[in-house]
Motif scaffolding. Sequence first.
Motif, PDB file in Angstrom:
ATOM      1  N   HIS B  19       0.811  -1.226   0.000  1.00 14.62           N
ATOM      2  CA  HIS B  19       0.000   0.000   0.000  1.00 14.62           C
ATOM      3  C   HIS B  19       0.840   1.270   0.000  1.00 14.62           C
ATOM      4  CE1 HIS B  19      -2.683  -3.142   1.611  1.00 14.62           C
ATOM      5  NE2 HIS B  19      -3.550  -2.555   0.813  1.00 14.62           N
ATOM      6  N   LEU B  20       2.139   1.145   0.165  1.00 13.92           N
ATOM      7  CA  LEU B  20       3.008   2.338   0.117  1.00 13.92           C
ATOM      8  C   LEU B  20       3.017   2.892  -1.298  1.00 13.92           C
ATOM      9  CD1 LEU B  20       5.924   0.864   2.252  1.00 13.92           C
ATOM     10  CD2 LEU B  20       4.491   2.797   2.920  1.00 13.92           C
ATOM     11  N   PRO B  21       3.300   4.193  -1.465  1.00  7.90           N
ATOM     12  CA  PRO B  21       3.333   4.752  -2.825  1.00  7.90           C
ATOM     13  C   PRO B  21       4.323   4.003  -3.726  1.00  7.90           C
ATOM     14  CG  PRO B  21       3.512   6.498  -1.184  1.00  7.90           C
ATOM     15  CD  PRO B  21       3.590   5.207  -0.435  1.00  7.90           C
ATOM     16  N   ILE B  22       3.951   3.824  -4.977  1.00  7.13           N
ATOM     17  CA  ILE B  22       4.818   3.102  -5.921  1.00  7.13           C
ATOM     18  C   ILE B  22       6.178   3.784  -6.020  1.00  7.13           C
ATOM     19  CG2 ILE B  22       5.079   2.392  -8.337  1.00  7.13           C
ATOM     20  CD1 ILE B  22       1.970   2.499  -8.488  1.00  7.13           C
ATOM     21  N   GLY B  23       6.160   5.124  -6.034  1.00  2.00           N
ATOM     22  CA  GLY B  23       7.412   5.872  -6.160  1.00  2.00           C
ATOM     23  C   GLY B  23       8.369   5.551  -5.019  1.00  2.00           C
ATOM     24  N   LEU B  24       7.816   5.410  -3.838  1.00  5.94           N
ATOM     25  CA  LEU B  24       8.644   5.053  -2.683  1.00  5.94           C
ATOM     26  C   LEU B  24       9.146   3.622  -2.823  1.00  5.94           C
ATOM     27  CD1 LEU B  24       8.287   3.518   0.424  1.00  5.94           C
ATOM     28  CD2 LEU B  24       9.869   5.398   0.089  1.00  5.94           C
ATOM     29  N   ARG B  25       8.262   2.715  -3.258  1.00  6.96           N
ATOM     30  CA  ARG B  25       8.673   1.314  -3.363  1.00  6.96           C
ATOM     31  C   ARG B  25       9.769   1.133  -4.400  1.00  6.96           C
ATOM     32  NH1 ARG B  25       2.905  -0.284  -4.007  1.00  6.96           N
ATOM     33  NH2 ARG B  25       3.720  -1.762  -5.504  1.00  6.96           N
ATOM     34  N   ASN B  26       9.771   1.998  -5.408  1.00  4.32           N
ATOM     35  CA  ASN B  26      10.819   1.914  -6.426  1.00  4.32           C
ATOM     36  C   ASN B  26      12.183   2.369  -5.922  1.00  4.32           C
ATOM     37  OD1 ASN B  26       9.101   0.915  -8.333  1.00  4.32           O
ATOM     38  ND2 ASN B  26       8.636   2.916  -9.233  1.00  4.32           N
ATOM     39  N   ILE B  27      12.217   3.265  -4.957  1.00  2.00           N
ATOM     40  CA  ILE B  27      13.519   3.823  -4.551  1.00  2.00           C
ATOM     41  C   ILE B  27      14.022   3.290  -3.214  1.00  2.00           C
ATOM     42  CG2 ILE B  27      13.267   5.972  -5.851  1.00  2.00           C
ATOM     43  CD1 ILE B  27      12.752   7.224  -2.914  1.00  2.00           C
ATOM     44  N   ALA B  28      13.121   2.742  -2.380  1.00  2.00           N
ATOM     45  CA  ALA B  28      13.554   2.303  -1.051  1.00  2.00           C
ATOM     46  C   ALA B  28      14.529   1.146  -1.198  1.00  2.00           C
ATOM     47  CB  ALA B  28      12.341   1.868  -0.228  1.00  2.00           C
ATOM     48  N   GLN B  29      15.632   1.198  -0.492  1.00  2.00           N
ATOM     49  CA  GLN B  29      16.583   0.095  -0.518  1.00  2.00           C
ATOM     50  C   GLN B  29      17.393   0.067   0.758  1.00  2.00           C
ATOM     51  OE1 GLN B  29      18.375   2.008  -4.111  1.00  2.00           O
ATOM     52  NE2 GLN B  29      20.251   1.283  -3.137  1.00  2.00           N
ATOM     53  N   LEU B  30      18.011  -1.073   1.014  1.00  2.00           N
ATOM     54  CA  LEU B  30      18.807  -1.173   2.227  1.00  2.00           C
ATOM     55  C   LEU B  30      20.131  -0.457   2.014  1.00  2.00           C
ATOM     56  CD1 LEU B  30      18.265  -4.889   3.337  1.00  2.00           C
ATOM     57  CD2 LEU B  30      17.315  -2.830   4.380  1.00  2.00           C
ATOM     58  N   GLU B  31      20.422   0.468   2.914  1.00  2.00           N
ATOM     59  CA  GLU B  31      21.686   1.217   2.851  1.00  2.00           C
ATOM     60  C   GLU B  31      22.157   1.435   4.277  1.00  2.00           C
ATOM     61  OE1 GLU B  31      23.253   3.120   0.338  1.00  2.00           O
ATOM     62  OE2 GLU B  31      21.764   3.322  -1.271  1.00  2.00           O
ATOM     63  N   ALA B  32      23.477   1.395   4.477  1.00  2.00           N
ATOM     64  CA  ALA B  32      24.000   1.628   5.823  1.00  2.00           C
ATOM     65  C   ALA B  32      24.581   3.028   5.930  1.00  2.00           C
ATOM     66  CB  ALA B  32      25.042   0.591   6.165  1.00  2.00           C
ATOM     67  N   LEU B  33      24.102   3.799   6.879  1.00  2.00           N
ATOM     68  CA  LEU B  33      24.768   5.047   7.252  1.00  2.00           C
ATOM     69  C   LEU B  33      25.970   4.673   8.124  1.00  2.00           C
ATOM     70  CD1 LEU B  33      21.588   7.043   8.306  1.00  2.00           C
ATOM     71  CD2 LEU B  33      23.162   7.723   6.477  1.00  2.00           C
ATOM     72  N   PRO B  34      26.977   5.544   8.210  1.00  2.00           N
ATOM     73  CA  PRO B  34      28.113   5.238   9.088  1.00  2.00           C
ATOM     74  C   PRO B  34      27.632   4.908  10.507  1.00  2.00           C
ATOM     75  CG  PRO B  34      28.552   7.206   7.786  1.00  2.00           C
ATOM     76  CD  PRO B  34      27.132   6.821   7.504  1.00  2.00           C
ATOM     77  N   GLY B  35      28.087   3.794  11.028  1.00  2.00           N
ATOM     78  CA  GLY B  35      27.700   3.400  12.383  1.00  2.00           C
ATOM     79  C   GLY B  35      26.370   2.683  12.474  1.00  2.00           C
ATOM     80  N   LYS B  36      25.740   2.449  11.352  1.00  3.87           N
ATOM     81  CA  LYS B  36      24.431   1.792  11.349  1.00  3.87           C
ATOM     82  C   LYS B  36      24.484   0.510  10.519  1.00  3.87           C
ATOM     83  CE  LYS B  36      21.722   4.822  13.473  1.00  3.87           C
ATOM     84  NZ  LYS B  36      20.815   4.463  14.576  1.00  3.87           N
ATOM     85  N   VAL B  37      23.623  -0.444  10.844  1.00  6.33           N
ATOM     86  CA  VAL B  37      23.425  -1.587   9.954  1.00  6.33           C
ATOM     87  C   VAL B  37      22.570  -1.100   8.787  1.00  6.33           C
ATOM     88  CG1 VAL B  37      23.562  -3.265  11.849  1.00  6.33           C
ATOM     89  CG2 VAL B  37      21.323  -2.362  11.160  1.00  6.33           C
ATOM     90  N   PRO B  38      22.471  -1.887   7.715  1.00 13.27           N
ATOM     91  CA  PRO B  38      21.616  -1.440   6.612  1.00 13.27           C
ATOM     92  C   PRO B  38      20.162  -1.251   7.073  1.00 13.27           C
ATOM     93  CG  PRO B  38      23.067  -3.198   5.882  1.00 13.27           C
ATOM     94  CD  PRO B  38      23.227  -3.100   7.371  1.00 13.27           C
TER      95      PRO B  38
END
Lengths: 94, 391
Positions: B19-38
Amino acid sequence: MWKFVLPVVVLVTATGARADETAIKLKDGPGRDVVMNNCAACHSLDYIQMNSPFLDQKLWEAEVTKMIKVFGAPVDDSDAKAIVDYLSRSYGRP
Amino acid sequence: APAHLREGLAADSFSLDPHLPIGLRNIAQLEALPGKVPLIKLTYRPPNYETPLHYFNELFTPNDAFFVRYHLSDIPEVDPKSWRLAVGGDAATKPFELTLDALKRDFMPVEIPAVCQCSGSRRGLFEPHVAGVEWGYGAMGNARWKGIRLKDILDRAGLTKEAIEIAFDGADGPALDKTPDFVKSIPVWKALDPDTLIAYEMNGQPLPHFNGAPARIIVPGWTATYWMKHLTRITARSTPEDNFWMKAAYRIPVGKFPLVQRFLTQETAANTPITEMVVNSLITTPAESEKVRMGQTLTAKGIAWDGGYGITSVEISTDEGQTWSRATLGPDVGRYSFRQWTFPLKTTRKGALTLLARATNAVGQTQNSTLIQNPGGYHHNLMHRVSVIVG
């Protein structure tokens, strides 16, 4: 319901995977450069992609007006019009 | 690595609600910021990253998996040695400055478990969609926050009778000067609540940079907009704070939500600042679309939380809400914390088996089956639904 699984490319460096907004590609179309020149000063362009495709022309216009009036985006009138046209065509409600 | 990390890394995948916007589903991905897990990246700059759902199988959300939310993109790394907290304002008689050492040394430490939840958590699930950061379920986390009472700081500052609001500013700021700086205020009565803290530790560790190092405000029960990160200034005010982030943003229609705590110096006839969290719950096991064998007995698991009144029951339905059965609640570790629950699940029929969860709290608030629409997309607490495939 279905599971949405994206392939994930994790670049591992000393500090872990690094986020990189240069990977963002807005859709081709007239006005794209105007958007890229005006809308990335304060935030990455994924703010636009994320908010799609559910805003119609009127709502994109309201967003652009909010950026200028409330957040102080330095965008002139003709650019604002080109931006709204591009956004409603490329990221607007179908 | 601890189990949650192995799981997180091995999975290298995450589910996004359809149900999330398609635009969001297309761009969301696992990424790690410094000091964070993905984490699930929604936007790079400012960084908005949400916690994948499986981390909520734990009572406390690991610091390196805790969600990240910023409005403004100039985010300095604050050196704890040179950090100063300025306390003052027109409703304080004795303004002063503090170093981090003095803050830790001169005031009594306290620790409170509390849920930190973005006001807009689940905004992306609003239908129709509303503009903003299109969060799914993970713009929240539960942690043990250690720090000092804000009240003790305000006592030293000598509030005048005229004090009505206490405002907070953090070190982060806008990319362009014309953008309003992110400053938030709370009513003076809430600032004097012994549970409102200035925290420097979370889950026994110094605050991670992206969660507000070296010190942040903790307002247990209230949504995270008031939990100012990288805190630099506390201002006691005799007048309402009137910037964009108070007057225009973070507002809900008056009277639509069953809330108790109100922020009256900011209320208008039409709308009022968001305050306490609505009662809510989440099913964390099984995962959406998981395949289970016929005849297998599963233990469904999850969490429930509210604005601090305390969860009194979580009920599960497997027949689309016609009948409900009580889940077993886990230990109560504090009224602002997640409350864990479990529910034994029998698989007696092949095909889809759909679970619904509904939490109720000590003041009788419960979750909604239809959305309370509001322009900001706040307070989404529709009952969570998970379907497994029995085969």
